[in-house]
Motif scaffolding. Structure first.
Motif, PDB file in Angstrom:
ATOM      1  N   GLY A 129       0.940  -1.524  -0.280  1.00 31.48           N
ATOM      2  CA  GLY A 129      -0.245  -0.575  -0.305  1.00 31.48           C
ATOM      3  C   GLY A 129       0.586   0.765   0.174  1.00 31.48           C
ATOM      4  O   GLY A 129       0.859   2.047  -1.026  1.00 31.48           O
ATOM      5  N   MET A 130       2.355   1.504   1.047  1.00 33.66           N
ATOM      6  CA  MET A 130       2.855   2.418   1.034  1.00 33.66           C
ATOM      7  C   MET A 130       3.548   2.953  -0.381  1.00 33.66           C
ATOM      8  O   MET A 130       3.562   3.630  -0.868  1.00 33.66           O
ATOM      9  N   SER A 131       3.939   1.867  -1.034  1.00 30.11           N
ATOM     10  CA  SER A 131       4.917   2.182  -1.955  1.00 30.11           C
ATOM     11  C   SER A 131       3.490   2.675  -2.931  1.00 30.11           C
ATOM     12  O   SER A 131       4.055   3.287  -4.028  1.00 30.11           O
ATOM     13  N   SER A 132       2.624   2.020  -3.247  1.00 35.37           N
ATOM     14  CA  SER A 132       1.527   2.718  -4.268  1.00 35.37           C
ATOM     15  C   SER A 132       1.484   4.293  -4.136  1.00 35.37           C
ATOM     16  O   SER A 132       0.840   5.120  -4.496  1.00 35.37           O
ATOM     17  N   MET A 133       1.793   5.278  -2.753  1.00 36.95           N
ATOM     18  CA  MET A 133       1.989   6.638  -2.361  1.00 36.95           C
ATOM     19  C   MET A 133       2.751   7.138  -3.229  1.00 36.95           C
ATOM     20  O   MET A 133       2.891   8.617  -3.156  1.00 36.95           O
TER      21      MET A 133
ATOM     22  N   PHE B  74       9.003   8.085  -3.182  1.00 42.92           N
ATOM     23  CA  PHE B  74      10.093   8.633  -1.625  1.00 42.92           C
ATOM     24  C   PHE B  74       9.779   6.900  -0.632  1.00 42.92           C
ATOM     25  O   PHE B  74      10.559   7.243  -0.177  1.00 42.92           O
ATOM     26  N   TYR B  75       8.438   6.709  -0.554  1.00 43.15           N
ATOM     27  CA  TYR B  75       8.087   4.956  -0.246  1.00 43.15           C
ATOM     28  C   TYR B  75       9.152   4.127  -0.373  1.00 43.15           C
ATOM     29  O   TYR B  75       9.295   3.122   0.493  1.00 43.15           O
ATOM     30  N   VAL B  76       9.792   3.802  -1.918  1.00 41.32           N
ATOM     31  CA  VAL B  76      10.082   2.957  -2.011  1.00 41.32           C
ATOM     32  C   VAL B  76      11.369   3.127  -2.679  1.00 41.32           C
ATOM     33  O   VAL B  76      11.825   1.416  -2.897  1.00 41.32           O
ATOM     34  N   GLU B  77      12.274   4.124  -2.561  1.00 45.60           N
ATOM     35  CA  GLU B  77      13.663   3.883  -2.810  1.00 45.60           C
ATOM     36  C   GLU B  77      14.442   3.724  -2.230  1.00 45.60           C
ATOM     37  O   GLU B  77      14.145   4.299  -0.897  1.00 45.60           O
TER      38      GLU B  77
ATOM     39  N   VAL C  25      12.010   2.930   3.022  1.00 46.58           N
ATOM     40  CA  VAL C  25      10.960   3.738   4.223  1.00 46.58           C
ATOM     41  C   VAL C  25       9.645   2.842   4.604  1.00 46.58           C
ATOM     42  O   VAL C  25       9.094   2.112   5.485  1.00 46.58           O
ATOM     43  N   ALA C  26       9.455   2.383   3.502  1.00 47.22           N
ATOM     44  CA  ALA C  26       8.160   1.249   2.991  1.00 47.22           C
ATOM     45  C   ALA C  26       8.314   0.330   4.112  1.00 47.22           C
ATOM     46  O   ALA C  26       7.730  -0.270   4.770  1.00 47.22           O
ATOM     47  N   GLU C  27       9.942  -0.485   4.084  1.00 46.21           N
ATOM     48  CA  GLU C  27      10.117  -1.950   4.562  1.00 46.21           C
ATOM     49  C   GLU C  27      10.075  -1.464   6.504  1.00 46.21           C
ATOM     50  O   GLU C  27       9.784  -1.798   6.546  1.00 46.21           O
ATOM     51  N   ILE C  28      10.742  -0.013   6.695  1.00 45.43           N
ATOM     52  CA  ILE C  28      10.954  -0.217   7.570  1.00 45.43           C
ATOM     53  C   ILE C  28       9.246   0.200   8.083  1.00 45.43           C
ATOM     54  O   ILE C  28       9.375  -0.101   9.681  1.00 45.43           O
TER      55      ILE C  28
END
Length: 181
Positions: A78-82, A85-88, A132-135
């Motif tokens: 879900g965060m990856s689709s935001m 910033f969240y997937v780099e 960021v999404a993983e953490i």
């Protein structure tokens, strides 16, 4: 002086609230004050036990099913689709506080506060190479799993308490003269 409509509605609502409280008080008197207090006390005890045992219970569930990992994957997706910033990957030398300062302004205020709570204490070495999404998803999943574990424990323990109480009540009626054979 005439009462306005809003003050009349307010008085009616106040009277209804007082009537409900009086009705509940009468029911409590009929049921018994001591039984009501014991029921409240047992509920509070079960709630406290559930909260304190939620962590070990969540760990047990995760050893068997890894629900935290499943929840974290869904949050991460879900965060990856935001946005990017969240997937780099986080570059070397960047701390959690620096990441918090660069959270996009379009991010929800509540989500931003939760992310700050998770990311602020992290040092540069803790997060290098991760996204960021993983953490954040791992931390959020752990919190969600704790809440689910506490709720499940509450339901299980409260059910056991209630079954015990019903068993004692039925055992007491076992030799009553009012039973039909």
């Amino acid at each position: 002086m005439l009462l306005s409509v809003s003050s009349t509605v307010g008085i009616v609502i106040d009277v209804l609230i007082i009537a409900v409280i009086a009705l509940l008080a009468l029911i409590g008197l009929r049921k018994g004050f001591f039984k009501s207090v014991l029921a409240l006390f047992s509920t509070l005890v079960v709630l406290i036990i559930s909260i304190f045992c939620a962590g070990p219970f969540a760990n047990l569930i995760n050893k068997i099913y890894d629900f935290t990992g499943l929840i974290a994957d869904k949050i991460c997706d879900g965060m990856s689709s935001m946005g990017a910033f969240y997937v780099e990957e986080i570059p070397a030398g960047i701390s959690g506080k620096q990441i918090v300062q660069s959270i996009p302004s379009v991010t929800n205020g509540f989500l931003k506060k939760l992310m700050a709570y998770v990311l602020n204490p992290l040092s540069a070495g803790d997060i290098e190479g991760a996204t960021v999404a993983e953490i954040v998803s791992g931390a959020f999943a752990s919190i969600i799993m704790l809440i689910i574990s506490a709720i499940l424990l509450f339901i299980i323990i409260k059910s056991i308490f209630d079954m015990k109480k019903e068993g004692v009540k039925n055992e007491g009626n076992k030799y009553s003269t009012n039973t039909i054979i």
